[in-house]
Design an enzyme around this catalytic site. Sequence first.
Site, mmCIF file in Angstrom:
data_model
loop_
_atom_site.group_PDB
_atom_site.id
_atom_site.type_symbol
_atom_site.label_atom_id
_atom_site.label_comp_id
_atom_site.label_asym_id
_atom_site.label_seq_id
_atom_site.Cartn_x
_atom_site.Cartn_y
_atom_site.Cartn_z
ATOM 1 N N TYR A 229 -1.374 -5.031 1.460
ATOM 2 C CA TYR A 229 -0.301 -4.216 0.901
ATOM 3 C C TYR A 229 1.033 -4.519 1.586
ATOM 4 C CZ TYR A 229 2.461 -0.100 -0.317
ATOM 5 O OH TYR A 229 3.463 0.738 -0.752
ATOM 6 N N SER B 67 8.342 -1.221 0.806
ATOM 7 C CA SER B 67 7.761 -0.182 1.646
ATOM 8 C C SER B 67 8.241 -0.350 3.077
ATOM 9 C CB SER B 67 6.234 -0.242 1.610
ATOM 10 O OG SER B 67 5.669 0.622 2.583
#
Length: 346
Positions: free
Chosen positions: A226, A213
Amino acid sequence: MDLIELFFIFLGTAVIVYYGVKLLLFSRMLFPKVFFPQPKNFFSSMGEWAVVTGASEGIGRAYAFEFIIKVKKTKKTFCVLCLCKLHFRLPQLAEQGMNVVIMSRTKATLDQVAKKIGDTTGRKVKVIVTDFMKENVFGEIEDQLRDLNIGVLVNNVGMLPRVIPCKFLESAELDQTITKLINCNVKTVAKMCKIILPGMDNRGKGVILNMSSGVASVPFPLYTLYAASKVFVERFSQALQAEYKDKGIIIQAVSPFGVSTRMAAYAETSFVTLSPEGFVKSSLQYIRAGDKTHGSICHMVLGWLLQSIPPKVLCSESMLHSLQDYVKKKTAPKSAAQAAFVNKGN
């Protein structure tokens, strides 16, 4: 001309050369087909099968349906097996006749996808239902993949604890969240590579794409768990590439920013927030561009801008409050609409 003046001339020249080289390297990203060409048989030359984790929605579903469209243009056979929350499509694989393994935990949705593939192509479809957030799921997966000649692995499955950002200790059911996130975002990447990489190593070829990400580019408060899990994906991928590139294996971390999926609360598409289909088409052009890619030009620029912000500014309380307010504002209408739909259905 004294030494101090010579020093500054040398320093200025070095800075110009450094940024000139960086600009030249970046300019290659504008023309991926020219600088990172892929032969028509690029994927199929790697092996008979491709394995993709996560296939029921979002980017993964977009990849799957793009794959179906491409399949209609070829008479070559393929097989589809389904793995968890697919976030990646591989149209060229179908075009070139690779068999494909996909997985997800959502059986009903996978059955719909499988039926669509079968109805559209008349080909054979297999579905494996598994939940990567749970323990001890890899023995069965390894048994299913044992005899396959796998040339491509896409580690796409992942989970975001919650869309609205919050501080670490404010997460609901924190112990369970930690375990599930590590199982899904971290353990799965390593385990799937452990299962599939030996075959690639023996044959001296293969492609592994691990979905990271853009938030892994810098410390990212409020998405702490995350973002940290995606840092693992990036570093793991880059280290593996260094270990196995001499064997002819391509291992790449794919690090997008905004893509309109459930994980992003289905944000409206824009120049910055790409549709799953648009991201897929773009990112596949950069497979030969190095051990990490943001997958699109706009996301590459975003990555550069994010890394240019001083950490003290990025991690300041005012910035964190602004981020929370922005996400709440963007997701509130969709959350309200979804709640209304559920209530109406009940």
